[in-house]
Design a protein around this motif. Structure first.
Motif, short mmCIF file in Angstrom:
data_model
loop_
_atom_site.label_atom_id
_atom_site.label_comp_id
_atom_site.label_asym_id
_atom_site.label_seq_id
_atom_site.Cartn_x
_atom_site.Cartn_y
_atom_site.Cartn_z
N PRO A 17 12.85 -9.58 -2.82
CA PRO A 17 12.37 -10.87 -3.32
C PRO A 17 11.00 -11.24 -2.77
O PRO A 17 10.18 -11.85 -3.47
N GLY A 18 10.71 -10.85 -1.51
CA GLY A 18 9.42 -11.18 -0.90
C GLY A 18 8.25 -10.53 -1.60
O GLY A 18 7.25 -11.19 -1.91
N ILE A 19 8.37 -9.23 -1.88
CA ILE A 19 7.25 -8.57 -2.57
C ILE A 19 7.17 -9.02 -4.03
O ILE A 19 6.08 -9.04 -4.62
N SER A 20 8.31 -9.39 -4.61
CA SER A 20 8.29 -9.91 -5.99
C SER A 20 7.50 -11.22 -6.05
O SER A 20 6.71 -11.44 -6.99
N LEU A 21 7.71 -12.06 -5.08
CA LEU A 21 6.95 -13.30 -5.01
C LEU A 21 5.46 -13.00 -4.88
O LEU A 21 4.61 -13.65 -5.52
N GLY A 22 5.13 -11.98 -4.08
CA GLY A 22 3.74 -11.60 -3.89
C GLY A 22 3.06 -11.14 -5.16
O GLY A 22 1.95 -11.59 -5.49
N PHE A 23 3.71 -10.25 -5.93
CA PHE A 23 3.02 -9.78 -7.14
C PHE A 23 3.05 -10.83 -8.25
O PHE A 23 2.21 -10.81 -9.15
N GLY A 24 4.01 -11.77 -8.20
CA GLY A 24 3.98 -12.88 -9.16
C GLY A 24 2.77 -13.77 -8.93
O GLY A 24 2.11 -14.19 -9.89
N GLN A 44 -13.68 -9.77 -8.84
CA GLN A 44 -12.50 -10.60 -8.58
C GLN A 44 -11.25 -9.97 -9.19
O GLN A 44 -10.18 -9.95 -8.57
N ALA A 45 -11.39 -9.46 -10.40
CA ALA A 45 -10.25 -8.81 -11.06
C ALA A 45 -9.79 -7.59 -10.28
O ALA A 45 -8.59 -7.35 -10.10
N SER A 46 -10.74 -6.82 -9.75
CA SER A 46 -10.40 -5.63 -8.97
C SER A 46 -9.69 -6.00 -7.67
O SER A 46 -8.73 -5.35 -7.26
N GLY A 47 -10.15 -7.07 -7.02
CA GLY A 47 -9.52 -7.52 -5.79
C GLY A 47 -8.08 -7.94 -5.99
O GLY A 47 -7.19 -7.59 -5.21
N VAL A 48 -7.83 -8.67 -7.08
CA VAL A 48 -6.47 -9.11 -7.37
C VAL A 48 -5.59 -7.92 -7.73
O VAL A 48 -4.43 -7.84 -7.32
N ARG A 49 -6.13 -6.95 -8.47
CA ARG A 49 -5.35 -5.77 -8.84
C ARG A 49 -5.01 -4.93 -7.60
O ARG A 49 -3.94 -4.33 -7.51
N PHE A 50 -5.91 -4.90 -6.62
CA PHE A 50 -5.65 -4.18 -5.38
C PHE A 50 -4.47 -4.82 -4.64
O PHE A 50 -3.57 -4.13 -4.16
N LEU A 51 -4.48 -6.14 -4.56
CA LEU A 51 -3.37 -6.86 -3.92
C LEU A 51 -2.07 -6.66 -4.70
O LEU A 51 -0.99 -6.52 -4.12
N LEU A 52 -2.17 -6.65 -6.02
CA LEU A 52 -1.00 -6.42 -6.86
C LEU A 52 -0.36 -5.08 -6.53
O LEU A 52 0.87 -4.95 -6.44
N GLY A 53 -1.19 -4.06 -6.31
CA GLY A 53 -0.70 -2.73 -5.95
C GLY A 53 0.04 -2.72 -4.63
O GLY A 53 1.05 -2.02 -4.47
N ILE A 54 -0.44 -3.48 -3.64
CA ILE A 54 0.22 -3.56 -2.34
C ILE A 54 1.63 -4.10 -2.50
O ILE A 54 2.60 -3.55 -1.96
N PHE A 55 1.78 -5.20 -3.24
CA PHE A 55 3.09 -5.83 -3.39
C PHE A 55 4.03 -5.02 -4.28
O PHE A 55 5.24 -4.95 -4.02
N GLU A 56 3.50 -4.40 -5.32
CA GLU A 56 4.37 -3.65 -6.24
C GLU A 56 4.76 -2.28 -5.70
O GLU A 56 5.70 -1.66 -6.20
N ALA A 57 4.04 -1.80 -4.67
CA ALA A 57 4.31 -0.46 -4.14
C ALA A 57 5.75 -0.26 -3.73
O ALA A 57 6.33 0.82 -3.92
N GLY A 58 6.36 -1.29 -3.17
CA GLY A 58 7.72 -1.13 -2.66
C GLY A 58 8.82 -1.40 -3.66
O GLY A 58 10.00 -1.26 -3.33
N MET A 59 8.47 -1.73 -4.90
CA MET A 59 9.49 -2.20 -5.83
C MET A 59 10.38 -1.08 -6.35
O MET A 59 11.60 -1.11 -6.21
N MET A 60 9.79 -0.07 -6.95
CA MET A 60 10.61 1.01 -7.53
C MET A 60 11.38 1.78 -6.46
O MET A 60 12.60 1.96 -6.57
N PRO A 61 10.71 2.26 -5.38
CA PRO A 61 11.48 2.98 -4.36
C PRO A 61 12.44 2.06 -3.60
O PRO A 61 13.52 2.49 -3.20
N GLY A 62 12.05 0.79 -3.43
CA GLY A 62 12.91 -0.15 -2.71
C GLY A 62 14.22 -0.40 -3.43
O GLY A 62 15.29 -0.42 -2.82
N ILE A 63 14.15 -0.58 -4.75
CA ILE A 63 15.38 -0.82 -5.52
C ILE A 63 16.24 0.44 -5.57
O ILE A 63 17.46 0.38 -5.45
#
Length: 513
Positions: free
Chosen positions: A134-141, A155-174
């Motif tokens: 739930p924590g990383i989900s909140l982050g990428f939301g 600015q778009a690149s910076g936000v996409r970089f942060l999006l990658g950090i939060f989404e990195a754990g989603m597929m392997p985490g689940i």
């Protein structure tokens, strides 16, 4: 559905002995306790559970565990891929992008996504999935929401970089999280129940994007920015709910009785040779064993190649459809992306279901390749729009199914929970290197036929066929060699901890193709 969430390093707590229904009266409680094994030295299960009782437990777990992670992954993929929908709604024009700028924007996401893959899954085990997911989900939301307000490429690149950090754990985490609840044969289909959200995200994302773009504005936000605003708000809302509904592990599930908790722990432990706890403490040796495992590496390489196609479809299918139907309106082009994803979703459930019933995975990797190869041959050989559009259905019919099948395969071929953490993380990390490659597979100057992108995907699917076939032959050969080894002699003099640290090198272990 709330539960007490603690770190996953707090391994399964012993319960007061209780009777279970059917054949199993004391053995499930005994096997559930920390310090007790659920297999003999040769890996034969010591646990006996009435199939009807186990079926009821499995159905209960399905209802309480799968829906939450499936919804979170749906919007994880939507928040990642909605940039493709925004592209044909004039994102490039508004941000002053030209040439390879769009490809670079996609690549920025994958750089952080790949780098944080393994650390993120290790953190998931340490913190506990009940809080971490739930924590990383909140982050990428929040990152998706922020994209609605970017004004420049930087600015778009910076936000996409942060999006990658939060989404990195989603597929392997689940995938790791579900391995806490399900047996080897059950896991593939349960993984498909959340990974199917990837093609559904393509379909639903296209529908949602066309609906949002039909509005004049949302507040002061207009055009493609509305896509990120609305979808980001939905993701944040789901993440907050998940903090209260996502159960960390069987031992803390208040919706299970003490008997059911024991059974849930024992049945998973019964497939792990000489293991004394389902959730072991973090161990560097086991982390390395999970990544050095030959089946993990070959499967991860297959997932890398497959993901070049999967992620390429997510980011470029709207663009491909636009080249097929250039005279259609933007909203109509968005809608044309939906049917191939619906077909993909259907087979993402069907193939893993058959895999689960057969308790086989490797053969489905082999069988997935030919339809993809035929689809890209059609793209390369035929110019007719209708034929090319038909080719997208062939491609989506198998590529998404390899998500659950490969993650289930690496999970099935390690023993400890810690090894499973790193094995799944490596599989997804290499898969996302394929995603990074995909961002440069469809180049602007190669439009409208995209010979390079289509040729690359033809080559990768052919390579998947070769590697998956060779891996299957090797597993069968190595299993025959293991049959001739003496388990007693090789394990003589080793402590329980030393035996557990062997993981897949334990002579009693067998590969599960």
């Amino acid at each position: 559905m709330a539960d007490t969430k603690t770190s996953s390093i707090d391994v399964d707590d012993p319960k007061v002995p209780t009777n279970t229904t059917g054949e199993s009266k004391n053995d499930t409680h005994f096997a559930a306790e920390r310090g007790h094994v659920a297999t003999d030295q040769h890996g034969h299960s010591l646990v006996h559970i009435d199939p009807k009782v186990e079926a009821r437990l499995r159905w209960k777990i399905d209802l309480y565990v799968v829906p939450t992670v499936a919804l979170l992954y749906l919007f994880c993929f939507i928040d990642r891929a909605n940039v493709g929908n925004a592209k044909i709604a004039f994102l490039e024009r508004d941000l002053g992008m030209a040439g390879y700028d769009y490809n670079a924007l996609l690549s920025v996401f994958y750089i952080s996504y790949i780098v944080f893959e393994i650390p993120s899954n290790i953190m998931c085990k340490w913190v506990g999935p009940g809080w971490f997911i739930p924590g990383i989900s909140l982050g990428f939301g929040i990152c998706s929401l922020a994209t609605a307000f970017v004004q420049t490429k930087a600015q778009a690149s910076g936000v996409r970089f942060l999006l990658g950090i939060f989404e990195a754990g989603m597929m392997p985490g689940i995938a790791y999280y579900l391995s806490r609840w399900y047996r080897r044969a059950e896991l593939t289909f349960r993984l498909s129940l959340y990974i199917v959200m990837a093609p559904l995200a393509g379909a639903f994302g296209g529908l949602l994007a066309s609906g949002i773009l039909s509005l004049d504005h949302v507040g002061s936000v207009r055009g493609w920015r509305m896509i990120f605003l609305v979808e980001g708000i939905i993701t944040i809302g789901l993440s907050v709910i998940a903090f209260f509904t996502l159960t960390d592990r069987p031992a803390t599930a208040r919706w299970l009785t003490a008997e059911e908790q024991d059974m849930a722990i024992a049945r998973v432990k019964a497939e792990r040779v000489t293991t004394t706890e389902v959730l072991d403490a973090m161990n560097v040796k086991k982390l390395l064993k999970g990544m050095a495992n030959p089946v993990t590496f070959s499967t991860a390489l297959i997932f890398l190649l497959n993901n070049i196609t999967v992620q390429g479809l997510a980011f470029f299918l709207p663009t491909i459809v636009k080249t097929i139907y250039p005279d259609k309106s933007t909203v109509t082009q968005q809608l044309y992306t939906v049917p191939p994803y619906i077909v993909g979703a259907f087979f993402t459930l069907l193939l893993p279901l058959i895999s689960t019933l057969a308790d086989r995975r490797q053969v489905f990797m082999i069988l997935s390749a030919p339809t993809v190869m035929i689809g890209y041959i059609m793209f390369l050989a035929v110019d007719k729009p209708q034929v090319r559009y038909g080719a997208t259905f062939l491609i989506t019919s198998t590529v998404y199914a390899l998500g659950p099948i490969t993650n289930s395969q690496v999970s099935a071929n390690v023993i400890s929970d810690t090894s499973r953490t790193s094995a799944i993380a490596l599989n997804v990390m290499l898969g996302n290197i394929g995603g990074l490659v995909s961002t440069w597979s469809f180049l602007p100057w190669d439009a409208p036929n995209y010979h390079i992108g289509n040729g690359l995907n033809l080559a990768t699917s052919g390579t998947v066929l070769v590697i998956s076939t060779l891996a299957l032959l090797w597993m069968k050969q190595d299993n025959r060699k293991r049959e001739s080894r003496s388990v007693e002699e090789e394990l003589a003099g080793l402590s329980q901890q030393q035996v557990q640290d062997l993981d897949y090198k334990n002579p009693a272990f067998r590969w599960h193709p």
